[in-house]
Design a protein around this motif. Sequence first.
Motif, PDB file in Angstrom:
ATOM      1  N   SER A 661     111.750   7.966  76.487  1.00 23.57           N
ATOM      2  CA  SER A 661     110.370   8.153  76.032  1.00 23.57           C
ATOM      3  C   SER A 661     110.274   7.826  74.543  1.00 23.57           C
ATOM      4  O   SER A 661     111.239   7.376  73.930  1.00 23.57           O
ATOM      5  CB  SER A 661     109.917   9.584  76.287  1.00 23.57           C
ATOM      6  OG  SER A 661     110.610  10.483  75.435  1.00 23.57           O
ATOM      7  N   THR A 662     109.105   8.041  73.948  1.00 21.45           N
ATOM      8  CA  THR A 662     108.913   7.810  72.518  1.00 21.45           C
ATOM      9  C   THR A 662     108.248   9.033  71.896  1.00 21.45           C
ATOM     10  O   THR A 662     107.735   9.917  72.599  1.00 21.45           O
ATOM     11  CB  THR A 662     108.014   6.584  72.252  1.00 21.45           C
ATOM     12  OG1 THR A 662     106.643   6.959  72.496  1.00 21.45           O
ATOM     13  CG2 THR A 662     108.390   5.404  73.132  1.00 21.45           C
ATOM     14  N   ALA A 663     108.241   9.058  70.563  1.00 21.49           N
ATOM     15  CA  ALA A 663     107.572  10.143  69.833  1.00 21.49           C
ATOM     16  C   ALA A 663     106.156   9.754  69.419  1.00 21.49           C
ATOM     17  O   ALA A 663     105.511  10.466  68.654  1.00 21.49           O
ATOM     18  CB  ALA A 663     108.401  10.512  68.594  1.00 21.49           C
ATOM     19  N   LEU A 664     105.657   8.622  69.934  1.00 18.84           N
ATOM     20  CA  LEU A 664     104.358   8.112  69.503  1.00 18.84           C
ATOM     21  C   LEU A 664     103.223   9.108  69.742  1.00 18.84           C
ATOM     22  O   LEU A 664     102.389   9.348  68.862  1.00 18.84           O
ATOM     23  CB  LEU A 664     104.048   6.793  70.219  1.00 18.84           C
ATOM     24  CG  LEU A 664     104.894   5.576  69.810  1.00 18.84           C
ATOM     25  CD1 LEU A 664     104.660   4.429  70.779  1.00 18.84           C
ATOM     26  CD2 LEU A 664     104.560   5.160  68.378  1.00 18.84           C
ATOM     27  N   SER A 665     103.168   9.681  70.938  1.00 22.71           N
ATOM     28  CA  SER A 665     102.049  10.564  71.274  1.00 22.71           C
ATOM     29  C   SER A 665     102.137  11.894  70.533  1.00 22.71           C
ATOM     30  O   SER A 665     101.122  12.407  70.044  1.00 22.71           O
ATOM     31  CB  SER A 665     102.006  10.810  72.786  1.00 22.71           C
ATOM     32  OG  SER A 665     101.676   9.621  73.473  1.00 22.71           O
ATOM     33  N   SER A 666     103.343  12.464  70.445  1.00 23.35           N
ATOM     34  CA  SER A 666     103.472  13.757  69.764  1.00 23.35           C
ATOM     35  C   SER A 666     103.117  13.628  68.287  1.00 23.35           C
ATOM     36  O   SER A 666     102.483  14.519  67.709  1.00 23.35           O
ATOM     37  CB  SER A 666     104.896  14.314  69.923  1.00 23.35           C
ATOM     38  OG  SER A 666     105.849  13.432  69.385  1.00 23.35           O
ATOM     39  N   VAL A 667     103.473  12.490  67.655  1.00 25.27           N
ATOM     40  CA  VAL A 667     103.155  12.306  66.237  1.00 25.27           C
ATOM     41  C   VAL A 667     101.671  12.004  66.051  1.00 25.27           C
ATOM     42  O   VAL A 667     101.042  12.496  65.108  1.00 25.27           O
ATOM     43  CB  VAL A 667     104.040  11.194  65.623  1.00 25.27           C
ATOM     44  CG1 VAL A 667     103.673  10.973  64.155  1.00 25.27           C
ATOM     45  CG2 VAL A 667     105.519  11.557  65.750  1.00 25.27           C
ATOM     46  N   ALA A 668     101.089  11.227  66.936  1.00 18.94           N
ATOM     47  CA  ALA A 668      99.642  10.977  66.868  1.00 18.94           C
ATOM     48  C   ALA A 668      98.876  12.288  67.025  1.00 18.94           C
ATOM     49  O   ALA A 668      97.886  12.535  66.329  1.00 18.94           O
ATOM     50  CB  ALA A 668      99.236   9.982  67.948  1.00 18.94           C
ATOM     51  N   SER A 669      99.351  13.140  67.931  1.00 16.62           N
ATOM     52  CA  SER A 669      98.709  14.443  68.136  1.00 16.62           C
ATOM     53  C   SER A 669      98.855  15.317  66.901  1.00 16.62           C
ATOM     54  O   SER A 669      97.932  16.050  66.522  1.00 16.62           O
ATOM     55  CB  SER A 669      99.336  15.147  69.346  1.00 16.62           C
ATOM     56  OG  SER A 669      99.184  14.368  70.518  1.00 16.62           O
TER      57      SER A 669
END
Length: 702
Positions: A661-669
Amino acid sequence: MIHENTPAKVGLLELLLASSGVQFVIPAYQRNYTWTASREVKQLLDDIKAVLRGERNKHFIGIIIYLERSLDFSRRERSVIDGQQRLTTLFLSLYAVKELMLERGMDEEAKRLEMQYLINPFDETSKYKLKPLVSDDTVYQQIVNRDFSNIENKKSNVWLNFEYIKNEIKALTERFSLNDVLLAMNRLYLVCVPICNDDYPQKIFESINATGAKLTASDLIRNFMLMPIESAKQDEYYNKYWKELEKLISTDSKKLESYFRFFLIAKRQSTVKKSDVYRIFTEWFAATEREIGVEGVFKEVVHYARCHYAVYAQPVSELDTVLRKPVEEFRHILSDMPAPLLMEYMSLCKRTDTNGKPFIGAQQLADVITILNSYLMRRALCDLDTSSISNYFPTLLKETLADSNGDYSNLVVIFKKDLVNRNKGNAMEMPDDKKLEERILNANMYNLRTWLNIFLCKLESENNPAPVDFSKLSIEHLMPQKPTQEWYDALQTDAETYEQNLHRLGNLTLAARPDNSKMSNNVWDYKTRILSSTSHLKLNEAILQKAQWTIEDIDERTRYLISCIARLYPYYEAKGEIVTKIPVVIDCQEGYAIGTFYPDNGSIEVLESSVLNTAFSTPEKYPWVEEQRQDLLDDGVIAYNDKHQLVFMQNHTFYTQIKGSTALSSVASLILHGNRNGWEYWYTEDGKQLGQVEGLKKGKEG
């Protein structure tokens, strides 16, 4: 009479007389006995004298707080939380009076004093009413047993104060009796505060000591670890584990505090502020104790201390053969910044898998340290800012462990990739050979003589079978710092050109320190005669062969020495390992962030000055976002600026905990506050939604 959990005002002797079956224990976690005869003990005796002379009827001398435990129907233990210094001094005073009684043939009185105040006559296990601090126990016990002739530590405060008190009381008996002295002691009173475990003794200890000499985090950690343990186990763990920790690191509490900070950084793989060491340790302890127990925690702390010792202090001859050279070179550089990273790698080198094989081989660790040495020395000799990398090593540790994913067979390649390849062109980069020459060619290297000395010593030692005593050598100019007209004429140059070349690498060398004053301003022919005293140095052989010294010689020698730096501290990169970096941005009304996305492991680095959204009305709707923001605030990663914006104060890398997976969504959130799909909110530099970029695998988000 002192009632349970009820503070009471009580005279010194009354306290002991009412303590049948009680043993006062100075716990192992307490500080050493530090009262001195010239200050605190003198004050106590002055108070006794004032009562004897009738100047005072009673006198308050302080508080004693203790944690009381019942051992059985007839025995109790009082673990002293505060007041150990005066309590120990009180017992030394009573033993001094007893000794004077025995010297004067007052055997019966001495016996009564002992039976009523100093011992529990029916209890061999807790016979003595005071069990002193472990470090003071030997001398104290020799005083109790009147074994004065065998006391070796005559500089112990326990012994010095006993002698001082005895002599002072002896002088008092020219006018007063020993009985008068004892009665006067009882008119000095304490306020006793008994507590129990429900009163949170550690919190009480912290608040008490906050008003006195400030405790370091290591003091508080020692107390925190040992205080809940019953006294017999306290002594065992103190001797078995804490003393071993001090042996491996230091008895200096500030050095121990630094160690615990490194330890926690290695465990968390993120920075830990000095002010947060104690708090974070207690959190780690609580979580870890549930898994491995209290003794397991002690063992873990000592294990990492052995790893720190192996990196920084263990005799090189005791290390694995392949580790000796890189570790010795690292110690010359002596940087604390990579300590957590190297402690964790050393831990993996010392620990074994289910097949009994070390997770990391000694040769792998040696290779990693060699690469690290090159990285540190190249940056230092290029005079690159160390502040940019001071908080980088926890991130590097996290990256390398994440990329290894439990298989460390390719650690060296991964280390090169994450340290060198990934940082090309940013503030943490390792200067390549071209940048090395650009930065050093005309630089003032005399300002970098600490690092220059390390390099020149290594160059001199290379393939040199004859040992050189570098302690007698220092960095010296070949053209002097204060030139005469004679030098200008010899070099056929002006003052400006002279100054431009004075501190260049080619004009600096190693010379014997006693020669420095002789070398100060003399023309080149005399300088060569002086340098001939260090003709055994290979470094100076070529210089001595020159009939004169010119600016061209400085330029030539500078380029030669730069090539030596490049050879002795090679540039490393992971060949064939291309790190994909995608510059990304969030640019909307709610927030603005720029960063770098690494598709190979799904991490994203958010760059300094990125702005988080603070314009929302229901923070409680997303508690995990609030919690993460608070953690970043506590760590100083984000903060409010003078415009009341919440911004990133430094670059920070976020990782995913879910494989693939990536950290893209958690960081955007985190940035925009809420549940956000990172593939939709992150855009490339050319304005394309990241989710629309071909070739990127869109896996499950973490």
